[in-house]
Design a protein around this motif. Structure first.
Motif, PDB file in Angstrom:
ATOM      1  N   LYS A 232       1.412  -6.416  -0.910  1.00 58.00           N
ATOM      2  CA  LYS A 232       2.789  -6.898  -0.975  1.00 58.00           C
ATOM      3  C   LYS A 232       3.729  -6.021  -0.152  1.00 58.00           C
ATOM      4  N   ALA A 233       3.346  -4.753   0.021  1.00 57.89           N
ATOM      5  CA  ALA A 233       4.229  -3.820   0.722  1.00 57.89           C
ATOM      6  C   ALA A 233       4.135  -3.951   2.236  1.00 57.89           C
ATOM      7  N   VAL A 234       3.076  -4.580   2.740  1.00 55.90           N
ATOM      8  CA  VAL A 234       2.876  -4.707   4.185  1.00 55.90           C
ATOM      9  C   VAL A 234       3.031  -6.181   4.557  1.00 55.90           C
ATOM     10  N   PRO A 235       4.062  -6.543   5.323  1.00 58.28           N
ATOM     11  CA  PRO A 235       4.306  -7.973   5.628  1.00 58.28           C
ATOM     12  C   PRO A 235       3.118  -8.651   6.297  1.00 58.28           C
ATOM     13  N   GLU A 236       2.426  -7.951   7.199  1.00 59.83           N
ATOM     14  CA  GLU A 236       1.282  -8.560   7.879  1.00 59.83           C
ATOM     15  C   GLU A 236       0.170  -8.901   6.894  1.00 59.83           C
ATOM     16  N   ALA A 237       0.031  -8.086   5.848  1.00 60.33           N
ATOM     17  CA  ALA A 237      -0.980  -8.371   4.831  1.00 60.33           C
ATOM     18  C   ALA A 237      -0.611  -9.610   4.022  1.00 60.33           C
ATOM     19  N   VAL A 238       0.673  -9.735   3.699  1.00 61.78           N
ATOM     20  CA  VAL A 238       1.138 -10.924   2.974  1.00 61.78           C
ATOM     21  C   VAL A 238       0.849 -12.183   3.794  1.00 61.78           C
ATOM     22  N   GLU A 239       1.133 -12.117   5.074  1.00 59.68           N
ATOM     23  CA  GLU A 239       0.902 -13.273   5.948  1.00 59.68           C
ATOM     24  C   GLU A 239      -0.587 -13.592   6.056  1.00 59.68           C
ATOM     25  N   LEU A 240      -1.422 -12.549   6.129  1.00 59.62           N
ATOM     26  CA  LEU A 240      -2.857 -12.786   6.268  1.00 59.62           C
ATOM     27  C   LEU A 240      -3.419 -13.528   5.060  1.00 59.62           C
ATOM     28  N   LYS A 369     -10.371   6.871   6.586  1.00 62.16           N
ATOM     29  CA  LYS A 369     -10.032   5.770   7.491  1.00 62.16           C
ATOM     30  C   LYS A 369      -8.653   5.948   8.121  1.00 62.16           C
ATOM     31  N   HIS A 370      -7.918   6.936   7.649  1.00 63.27           N
ATOM     32  CA  HIS A 370      -6.636   7.266   8.288  1.00 63.27           C
ATOM     33  C   HIS A 370      -6.907   8.253   9.426  1.00 63.27           C
ATOM     34  N   SER A 371      -7.545   7.769  10.457  1.00 61.65           N
ATOM     35  CA  SER A 371      -7.917   8.630  11.582  1.00 61.65           C
ATOM     36  C   SER A 371      -7.904   7.814  12.870  1.00 61.65           C
ATOM     37  N   ASP A 372      -7.693   8.487  13.960  1.00 59.57           N
ATOM     38  CA  ASP A 372      -7.708   7.814  15.258  1.00 59.57           C
ATOM     39  C   ASP A 372      -9.101   7.291  15.589  1.00 59.57           C
ATOM     40  N   ALA A 412      12.050  -8.779   1.993  1.00 64.96           N
ATOM     41  CA  ALA A 412      11.743 -10.009   2.714  1.00 64.96           C
ATOM     42  C   ALA A 412      11.673  -9.712   4.212  1.00 64.96           C
ATOM     43  N   THR A 413      11.029 -10.616   4.939  1.00 70.35           N
ATOM     44  CA  THR A 413      10.874 -10.434   6.378  1.00 70.35           C
ATOM     45  C   THR A 413      12.109 -10.962   7.086  1.00 70.35           C
ATOM     46  N   VAL A 414      13.203 -10.193   7.017  1.00 67.94           N
ATOM     47  CA  VAL A 414      14.458 -10.560   7.652  1.00 67.94           C
ATOM     48  C   VAL A 414      14.649  -9.669   8.878  1.00 67.94           C
ATOM     49  N   GLY A 415      15.118 -10.229   9.970  1.00 63.42           N
ATOM     50  CA  GLY A 415      15.323  -9.440  11.168  1.00 63.42           C
ATOM     51  C   GLY A 415      14.060  -9.363  11.997  1.00 63.42           C
ATOM     52  N   SER A 416      14.098  -8.526  13.019  1.00 65.80           N
ATOM     53  CA  SER A 416      12.963  -8.425  13.933  1.00 65.80           C
ATOM     54  C   SER A 416      11.864  -7.571  13.345  1.00 65.80           C
ATOM     55  N   ARG A 417      10.671  -7.730  13.879  1.00 65.66           N
ATOM     56  CA  ARG A 417       9.520  -6.966  13.449  1.00 65.66           C
ATOM     57  C   ARG A 417       8.769  -6.484  14.676  1.00 65.66           C
ATOM     58  N   THR A 418       8.180  -5.315  14.565  1.00 63.19           N
ATOM     59  CA  THR A 418       7.445  -4.762  15.693  1.00 63.19           C
ATOM     60  C   THR A 418       6.264  -5.651  16.031  1.00 63.19           C
ATOM     61  N   GLU A 419       6.123  -6.003  17.289  1.00 63.53           N
ATOM     62  CA  GLU A 419       5.003  -6.843  17.700  1.00 63.53           C
ATOM     63  C   GLU A 419       3.719  -6.026  17.735  1.00 63.53           C
ATOM     64  N   ASP A 424      -2.032   1.005  19.535  1.00 66.78           N
ATOM     65  CA  ASP A 424      -1.151   1.952  18.857  1.00 66.78           C
ATOM     66  C   ASP A 424      -0.303   1.271  17.790  1.00 66.78           C
ATOM     67  N   THR A 425       0.286   0.121  18.131  1.00 70.24           N
ATOM     68  CA  THR A 425       1.118  -0.573  17.137  1.00 70.24           C
ATOM     69  C   THR A 425       0.285  -1.130  15.993  1.00 70.24           C
ATOM     70  N   LEU A 426      -0.906  -1.602  16.289  1.00 68.72           N
ATOM     71  CA  LEU A 426      -1.790  -2.082  15.213  1.00 68.72           C
ATOM     72  C   LEU A 426      -2.146  -0.944  14.262  1.00 68.72           C
ATOM     73  N   LYS A 427      -2.420   0.203  14.835  1.00 67.28           N
ATOM     74  CA  LYS A 427      -2.761   1.365  14.017  1.00 67.28           C
ATOM     75  C   LYS A 427      -1.560   1.841  13.222  1.00 67.28           C
ATOM     76  N   ARG A 428      -0.418   1.920  13.864  1.00 66.08           N
ATOM     77  CA  ARG A 428       0.779   2.494  13.253  1.00 66.08           C
ATOM     78  C   ARG A 428       1.452   1.555  12.264  1.00 66.08           C
ATOM     79  N   GLU A 429       1.445   0.265  12.547  1.00 62.16           N
ATOM     80  CA  GLU A 429       2.188  -0.695  11.727  1.00 62.16           C
ATOM     81  C   GLU A 429       1.330  -1.425  10.699  1.00 62.16           C
ATOM     82  N   LEU A 430       0.005  -1.391  10.876  1.00 63.66           N
ATOM     83  CA  LEU A 430      -0.855  -2.158   9.962  1.00 63.66           C
ATOM     84  C   LEU A 430      -1.910  -1.287   9.282  1.00 63.66           C
ATOM     85  N   LEU A 431      -2.741  -0.628  10.046  1.00 65.79           N
ATOM     86  CA  LEU A 431      -3.856   0.132   9.456  1.00 65.79           C
ATOM     87  C   LEU A 431      -3.376   1.300   8.617  1.00 65.79           C
ATOM     88  N   PHE A 432      -2.628   2.207   9.187  1.00 61.19           N
ATOM     89  CA  PHE A 432      -2.216   3.412   8.474  1.00 61.19           C
ATOM     90  C   PHE A 432      -1.310   3.112   7.276  1.00 61.19           C
TER      91      PHE A 432
END
Length: 604
Positions: A232-240, A369-372, A412-419, A424-432
């Motif tokens: 619930k805390a990660v918008p991409e997870a909610v969408e998935l 799993k929190h590793s490069d 809620a998902t209001v406003g812009s979101r990092t693409e 790097d963005t996948l790691k920073r915004e989703l995985l970690f």
């Protein structure tokens, strides 16, 4: 002379004295063969007893079989011309209920007898809606004959849903079965506020009656909450997971789409696999759903393209993304780490110390799993899978957008979101974020037991670093008013060291309990017994509700609460019931018998 003799014999044969003598002689002959009147009555009585016992044996056997299997006794139409009159119509409904109740009482008496010998127990309770009634399942945990047992005790209907009423009902069940004099060491419920509230919840009201009964928030429910809150805390997870639910609905609600999906799998040479519906309370379904989508991804994409409806086009557009495949593989990896813990926490014999160790092992694995290195591995795996399905990899360059509401925290998902358009963005915004949130939730939630008492429980386990630590054991013993002897702990250390050197090391807390002699280590063994009695989860209550759905089906809605409780006991504790039947079974009331039959028992 001969004629005169025949005449005399003829007259004598017609005389009453001769007739009486013949009757007496015949009676004497019959008595010689069959016995006297008293013996004949006794023989008839014995035959009648044996015959009636055989009838009763069959009645009990059939009642037991139907109860164990959860099958209905009666039919809807029991007339002579009915093609299905029911499974057992030997007696009236009232007598049938009495027989069912007797069998359930015999099973419960075995459980109560074992608890009485154990002297300490824990209570586990959960509630669920059963049609228009709210049912309360009460289970108990105790140590008996060198084994940890979790048993179903009662199924009660509750009229009020406030904490005080539920606590009163639990206490009433304890008193009904004569357990009030035993020591209740722990209580385990789910995390609902009415149950877990520290001041006004059921656990608070129950502790006023049983001060030693610590509250353990069901670890299985805790793990579900960890995963729910993480997603619930990660918008991409909610969408998935919303996308997975939509894909499942698209292929399951329409038979045309479902047949098309199965045919496409066969055409592509894939193993036929059904998609799995998601569940908020059973997170093993989430992993199965993700795995099913990944296994059938070629068929899903081809089906959506072939169907071509607006919904199909929209679903394919969402699935046909590098970030979506990345999220699927990421959650498959993360949820695979917690899958074993889900199953492990449902074990009835699991102790609190071992559960905590396994939780820590899962935390350590997730932290890895929190590793490069893992992020790079996941990205390359996603890239390979996307190349297989011609899904384009996102460009390295990022199109910068003006960030709005950057300093606000929103649910809620209001406003812009990092693409999510590069590694790097996948790691920073989703995985970690997912890994960090999950580890944080695990550390925060699995701590409902007081830290000092938890260390005391861990000191009873050979897998813990503080095994047989005297200060920690003393804190646990003090809480439960046990007089732990220091000398017993010292001797036990040397005793178990010698056992280890001899090649027989204790594997877990239960093996330590069984190795220690009750005469040599009475206070230490009592302390370890308390630690074993503390439950880890309330899954036994959940399993009883599974049996309830089988018993109280829509075809059996007129069943009363007492009959439902008795059938639930027979069905859930089928092993105990079967053992009773093999060992002799519930004995009927014995009539007055001849002396030579009084020592025999009817074996059912």
């Amino acid at each position: 002379m001969v004629i005169i003799t025949l005449v005399i014999f003829g007259k004598h044969e017609m005389a009453q004295t001769h007739k009486d003598s013949v009757v007496t002689w015949k009676s004497y002959q019959g008595t010689s063969k069959q016995g006297n009147v008293a013996q004949m009555i006794a023989t008839a009585n014995v035959s009648e007893i044996v015959e009636r016992r055989e009838y009763l044996r069959r009645i009990v056997a059939v009642t037991s079989m139907l109860g164990r299997q959860g099958l209905p006794f009666r039919g809807h139409d029991e007339g002579e011309d009915s093609p299905n009159r029911g499974n057992f119509l030997y007696i009236s409904p009232t007598s049938q209920n009495d027989m069912i109740d007797c069998c359930a009482q015999e099973v419960t008496s075995v459980i109560v007898s074992e608890m009485t010998k154990s002297k300490v127990y824990s209570i586990m309770v959960d509630e669920a809606r059963d049609k228009k009634a709210e049912q309360l399942a009460v289970c108990v945990r105790y140590v008996s004959e060198g084994a940890v047992k979790e048993r179903f005790l009662a199924l009660a209907e509750i009229k009020s849903f406030d904490a005080q009423s539920i606590a009163n009902e639990i206490q009433q069940q304890i008193q009904n079965y004569g357990l009030a004099e035993l020591k209740c060491v722990a209580q385990t419920y789910d995390g609902a506020a009415v149950m877990s509230g520290s001041t006004g919840g059921v656990q608070a009201h129950f502790r006023r009656l049983h001060p030693e009964a610590i509250y353990v928030h069901c670890y299985a429910h805790q793990l579900n909450l960890v995963l729910c809150n993480t997603c619930k805390a990660v918008p991409e997870a909610v969408e998935l997971f919303s996308l997975l639910e939509c894909v499942y609905s698209f292929f399951s609600t329409s038979l045309v789409n479902h047949h098309k999906f199965m045919e496409t799998q066969a055409k592509l040479g894939l193993t036929k696999t059904e998609l799995v519906q998601l569940s908020n309370t059973r997170w093993a379904c989430q992993l199965r759903s993700i795995s099913a989508v990944l296994e059938t991804l070629p068929a899903i994409l081809e089906c959506l393209s072939a169907i071509g409806s607006p919904i199909a086009v929209g679903l394919k557009a969402k699935l046909y993304k590098f970030s979506a495949v990345y999220a699927l593989l990421m959650f498959q990896s993360i949820l695979s780490v917690t899958e074993g813990l889900h199953k492990f926490l449902q074990k009835e014999t699991l102790d609190l110390a071992e559960a905590f160790i396994c939780k820590q092992a899962v935390c350590d694995t997730l932290k890895g799993k929190h590793s490069d290195a893992f992020a790079t591995e996941l990205y390359e795996k996603t890239k390979a899978l996307c190349n297989t399905h011609s899904i384009p990899e996102p460009g390295a360059k990022t199109r910068h957008k003006q960030r709005k509401m950057e300093d606000f925290v929103l649910e809620a998902t209001v406003g812009s979101r990092t693409e999510l358009n590069n590694s790097d963005t996948l790691k920073r915004e989703l995985l970690f974020p997912c890994v960090d949130r999950m580890v944080g939730e695990l550390d925060q939630r699995f701590c409902s037991v007081d830290a000092g008492l938890l260390k005391g429980v861990q000191a009873c386990s050979p897998k813990s670093e503080n095994f047989l630590s005297e200060p920690h054991l003393n804190e646990l013993a003090k809480h439960y008013r046990l007089d732990l002897k220091k000398e017993e702990v010292l001797v036990a250390r040397n005793f178990l060291t010698r056992k280890t050197e001899a090649g027989c090391p204790p594997k877990n807390m239960l093996s330590v309990y069984n190795l220690l002699d009750s005469d040599m280590f009475p206070s230490l063994k009592a302390t370890i017994q308390v630690a074993l009695t503390v439950p880890v989860s309330s899954c036994s209550c959940e399993r009883s509700f599974s049996a309830l759905r089988r018993l109280h089906s829509w075809l059996r809605q007129t069943m009363g609460q007492k009959r439902l409780h008795s059938l639930a006991v027979m069905s859930i504790e089928k092993d105990t019931l079967q053992h009773l039947m093999r060992a002799g079974g519930p004995h009927p009331m014995k009539p007055t018998e001849p002396h030579h039959l009084q020592k025999s028992e009817m074996r059912f």
